[in-house]
Design a protein around this motif. Structure first.
Motif, short mmCIF file in Angstrom:
data_model
loop_
_atom_site.label_atom_id
_atom_site.label_comp_id
_atom_site.label_asym_id
_atom_site.label_seq_id
_atom_site.Cartn_x
_atom_site.Cartn_y
_atom_site.Cartn_z
N ARG A 80 -15.74 7.49 -15.85
CA ARG A 80 -14.87 6.42 -16.33
C ARG A 80 -14.87 5.23 -15.40
O ARG A 80 -14.74 4.09 -15.82
CB ARG A 80 -13.45 6.95 -16.51
CG ARG A 80 -13.11 7.10 -17.99
CD ARG A 80 -11.71 7.57 -18.24
NE ARG A 80 -10.70 6.90 -17.46
CZ ARG A 80 -9.61 7.52 -17.00
NH1 ARG A 80 -9.44 8.80 -17.24
NH2 ARG A 80 -8.71 6.86 -16.32
N ARG A 81 -15.03 5.48 -14.13
CA ARG A 81 -15.05 4.35 -13.21
C ARG A 81 -16.47 3.77 -13.08
O ARG A 81 -16.66 2.59 -12.90
CB ARG A 81 -14.55 4.79 -11.84
CG ARG A 81 -14.78 3.72 -10.77
CD ARG A 81 -13.77 3.70 -9.69
NE ARG A 81 -14.21 2.86 -8.58
CZ ARG A 81 -14.12 1.55 -8.54
NH1 ARG A 81 -13.62 0.88 -9.55
NH2 ARG A 81 -14.55 0.87 -7.49
N ASN A 82 -17.47 4.63 -13.21
CA ASN A 82 -18.82 4.17 -12.85
C ASN A 82 -19.67 3.66 -14.01
O ASN A 82 -20.75 3.14 -13.77
CB ASN A 82 -19.57 5.29 -12.14
CG ASN A 82 -19.36 5.23 -10.64
OD1 ASN A 82 -18.81 4.23 -10.16
ND2 ASN A 82 -19.76 6.24 -9.93
N TRP A 83 -19.23 3.80 -15.24
CA TRP A 83 -20.11 3.36 -16.33
C TRP A 83 -20.54 1.90 -16.21
O TRP A 83 -21.67 1.57 -16.57
CB TRP A 83 -19.52 3.65 -17.71
CG TRP A 83 -18.26 2.88 -18.06
CD1 TRP A 83 -16.98 3.30 -17.91
CD2 TRP A 83 -18.19 1.56 -18.60
NE1 TRP A 83 -16.11 2.34 -18.30
CE2 TRP A 83 -16.82 1.23 -18.74
CE3 TRP A 83 -19.14 0.60 -18.99
CZ2 TRP A 83 -16.38 0.01 -19.23
CZ3 TRP A 83 -18.69 -0.61 -19.48
CH2 TRP A 83 -17.32 -0.90 -19.59
N PRO A 84 -19.68 1.00 -15.67
CA PRO A 84 -20.17 -0.39 -15.58
C PRO A 84 -21.41 -0.53 -14.70
O PRO A 84 -22.24 -1.39 -14.95
CB PRO A 84 -18.99 -1.15 -14.96
CG PRO A 84 -17.80 -0.31 -15.20
CD PRO A 84 -18.28 1.10 -15.17
N TYR A 118 -10.09 -2.42 -5.73
CA TYR A 118 -9.96 -1.17 -6.47
C TYR A 118 -8.49 -0.75 -6.56
O TYR A 118 -7.98 -0.39 -7.62
CB TYR A 118 -10.81 -0.10 -5.77
CG TYR A 118 -10.78 1.24 -6.43
CD1 TYR A 118 -11.00 1.37 -7.80
CD2 TYR A 118 -10.53 2.40 -5.69
CE1 TYR A 118 -10.99 2.62 -8.41
CE2 TYR A 118 -10.52 3.64 -6.29
CZ TYR A 118 -10.74 3.75 -7.65
OH TYR A 118 -10.72 4.97 -8.25
N GLY A 140 -6.46 -2.34 -9.00
CA GLY A 140 -6.78 -2.03 -10.39
C GLY A 140 -8.02 -2.71 -10.93
O GLY A 140 -8.25 -2.71 -12.13
N GLY A 141 -8.81 -3.33 -10.06
CA GLY A 141 -10.02 -4.01 -10.55
C GLY A 141 -11.17 -3.03 -10.70
O GLY A 141 -11.39 -2.20 -9.84
N GLY A 142 -11.90 -3.11 -11.78
CA GLY A 142 -13.09 -2.29 -11.97
C GLY A 142 -14.28 -2.95 -11.30
O GLY A 142 -14.15 -3.93 -10.57
N HIS A 143 -15.47 -2.40 -11.59
CA HIS A 143 -16.67 -2.91 -10.94
C HIS A 143 -17.00 -4.35 -11.35
O HIS A 143 -17.44 -5.14 -10.53
CB HIS A 143 -17.86 -2.00 -11.24
CG HIS A 143 -17.82 -0.73 -10.47
ND1 HIS A 143 -17.84 -0.71 -9.09
CD2 HIS A 143 -17.73 0.56 -10.87
CE1 HIS A 143 -17.79 0.54 -8.68
NE2 HIS A 143 -17.71 1.34 -9.73
N THR A 146 -14.76 -6.63 -9.44
CA THR A 146 -15.21 -6.70 -8.05
C THR A 146 -16.43 -7.60 -7.92
O THR A 146 -16.51 -8.45 -7.04
CB THR A 146 -15.58 -5.29 -7.54
OG1 THR A 146 -14.59 -4.38 -7.98
CG2 THR A 146 -15.70 -5.28 -6.04
#
Lengths: 305, 293
Positions: free
Chosen positions: A13-17, B176, B179-182, B185
């Protein structure tokens, strides 16, 4: 427990991007790099472009056998090796010596101006430089022959004499690239701890002694590294340069694998044969580059990524 | 530092200074000669009377070159591919460098991806299969043939990922926590911080597209679709034939010498203009990619 630690922190869920970000680039590589690798099958076919990579008649190793029977093959392989090895040696020696000489200069304005001037040719294409060289090296009134005539020499047919052509190729390549190649040695030289020089002076070392005992050992690792990595380029004699400077007059000494493949494949449309020769080069190149990288990582702790 | 230079060293220093300056002058001399020829009047240029200073200064060669529609078209093709190509290069480089800058622990399969990408640097299908692919995709005579095959610049990806690795990890962690995703970032933290590196790579990419002549030569069948460097390559080929095959410079070719020089000089001009910026950044870029702790 170990399993848990390895798998838990990286959830999908966190790494799919991250995967998504790689997708466009990988797609381009798949199409424009990996599909042509599959296209190597042309080397084993009597290839007809309209039938695609797999529609043509298979001929097995026929092209390779023909390649070995061709007198051209030995010539172009020898030319490639001779030119590339001369370029590797000069391309290593000249920048190191130049960096050492420039490093001695303590007039900063001079140093910076010289750097600006010697880096410049690197950024020009061989079309531009070829255009200049064909004019400057011309037999009839080219600038170089004019200067030589002041000393009673020449005129030389630099780009048309098979005996001179390789030398011209190596010298002009060094002329274009030595400044740029020197950057890495200059960076290494400026990274040498000044304390070492102070200690050497304390011990009564003259300038020569400082160069010998501090400067040279300081850049040796990077010189060895560059030498190791250059092994991978032993079949790259420089297509861009030779293509723009050579002519049928100097095929005997100046025709290399890449230029031959271009002529055989795209001008004479002997697709299978040209691909076979290209494949031979790619495979040898892969082995050489792998060996050089392995040696570099083994002996110099070098990692490219 | 007080030095105790011997007389021999002082002599060496003087000779060395002259030598290094001489070498540097040698690097730009042919370019100055070219400019002088392009600015000279035709007669003097053809009679090889021009050294490093224009004889009979005039701009007629430049006027003639600029009036040439083919030269103009070729320039526009180059401009289009430059804008398109650099944009594609930068987007892909930026998107690829971020995931690959992660450690394998934080991003499983990272090493697999790296190998897939690096393998393309080690091995290639070669000229003919690459050409066949482009022609099967119906890209011959399309501007995309000049852009897509070089869309991923593996070396640039490696430079940028090494740059990303130098950025403090805490920034990413803070993002992170908030609450920021990749993607956040990448675009809100990494992009603003890596502007110097991005500027360097934009310049590299632009210079590459400006200088590339070979893809234009093989992928374009129509001469009016040639980019500038390919157009010049064809000119160079004709000149070479005149100089080498006919053994002597033939009359038709000789009369074009100043025009020829003017066209080459104009193709060099953009590089000359961005060069100060290039020089400022590229040393950094090279060192950034190759010397690591």
């Amino acid at each position: 427990m170990l399993r848990y630690i390895r798998f838990k922190p990286v959830n999908w869920r966190r790494n799919w991007p991250l995967h998504l970000m790689l997708l466009p680039g990988l797609a381009m590589l798949a199409v424009f790099q990996y599909v042509p690798m599959v296209g190597i099958v042309i080397a084993f076919q009597d290839f007809v472009p309209t039938r695609g990579f797999f529609g043509s008649e298979w001929v097995g190793l026929e092209h390779f056998e023909f390649m070995l029977s061709l007198p051209d093959t030995a010539t172009i392989v020898m030319n490639t090796l001779i030119i590339a090895v001369m370029k590797i040696i000069m391309g290593l020696l000249v920048p190191v010596v130049f960096a050492l000489l420039l490093n001695e200069i303590r007039h900063h304005l001079v140093k910076r101006t010289v750097q600006t001037m010697v880096y410049f040719p690197h950024f020009l294409s061989w079309v531009i430089l070829g255009g200049i060289l064909v004019d400057v090296l011309s037999m009839n009134g080219g600038a170089v022959n004019q200067i030589l005539s002041w000393f009673g020499l020449g005129p030389y047919f630099f780009l048309g004499d098979p005996g001179l052509f390789r030398g011209v190729i190596v010298v002009t390549d060094v002329w274009k690239e030595f400044g740029f190649s020197a950057i890495i040695y200059l960076a290494a030289l400026s990274g040498i701890n000044p304390v070492l020089y102070e200690a050497a002076v304390m011990d009564g070392a003259t300038r020569w002694r400082q160069v010998w005992h501090v400067t040279l050992p300081g850049i040796m690792p990077i010189v060895v590294l560059m030498a190791t990595l250059s092994i991978g380029g032993i079949l790259n004699a420089g297509f861009d340069q030779i293509f723009n400077l050579y002519s049928p007059l100097v095929y005997k000494t100046g025709d290399i694998i890449d230029t031959w493949v271009y002529r055989a494949g795209l001008l004479d449309m002997q697709y299978g044969l040209a691909t076979a020769v290209g494949l031979f080069k790619s495979v040898v190149g892969l082995v050489l580059i792998s060996v050089s990288y392995w040696a570099a990582s083994r002996f110099a702790n070098y990692r490219i990524f | 530092m007080k030095t105790y230079d011997s007389n021999a060293y002082r002599l060496f220093y003087g000779v060395n200074l002259l030598f290094v300056i001489g070498v540097a002058v040698l690097c730009v001399l042919p370019l100055i000669h070219l400019m002088a020829v392009s600015l000279s009047e035709k007669g003097a240029a053809n009679a090889n009377l021009v050294g490093l200073w224009p004889v009979g200064f005039n701009l007629s060669a430049y006027k003639e070159a600029l009036a040439n529609e083919k030269f103009y078209d070729a320039f526009l093709v180059t401009l289009r591919r430059l804008l398109l190509g650099t944009t594609v290069n930068m987007i892909l480089t930026f998107l690829m460098a971020y995931p690959l800058s992660k450690e394998e622990r934080a991003f499983p399969y990272r090493n697999v991806y790296v190998w897939v990408i690096v393998f393309t640097m080690l091995f290639s299908g070669g000229l003919i299969p690459g050409y066949m692919l482009v022609s099967q995709l119906n890209l011959i005579d399309s501007i995309w043939a000049l852009v897509l095959p070089s869309a991923v610049q593996t070396f640039h990806v490696i430079l940028l990922l090494n740059f990303f690795r130098q950025l403090p990890k805490q920034l990413e962690e803070a993002c992170y926590i908030d609450g920021g995703g990749h993607f956040v970032t990448l675009f809100r933290i990494y992009l603003p911080l890596s502007m110097p590196a991005v500027a360097t790579l934009i310049l590299f990419s632009m210079v590459m597209h400006w200088n590339d002549w070979f893809s234009g030569l093989i992928y374009m069948n129509k001469v009016d679709l040639y980019p500038l460097q390919t157009y010049l390559q064809v000119l160079l080929d004709q000149t070479k034939k005149a100089v080498t095959i006919d053994d002597a410079r033939n009359a038709a070719e000789a009369s074009r010498r100043s025009l020829y020089s003017a066209q080459i000089f104009m193709a060099m001009l953009p590089i000359l203009l961005v060069y100060p910026f290039l020089q400022k950044h590229f040393t950094k870029g090279i060192v950034m990619g190759s010397i690591k702790e």
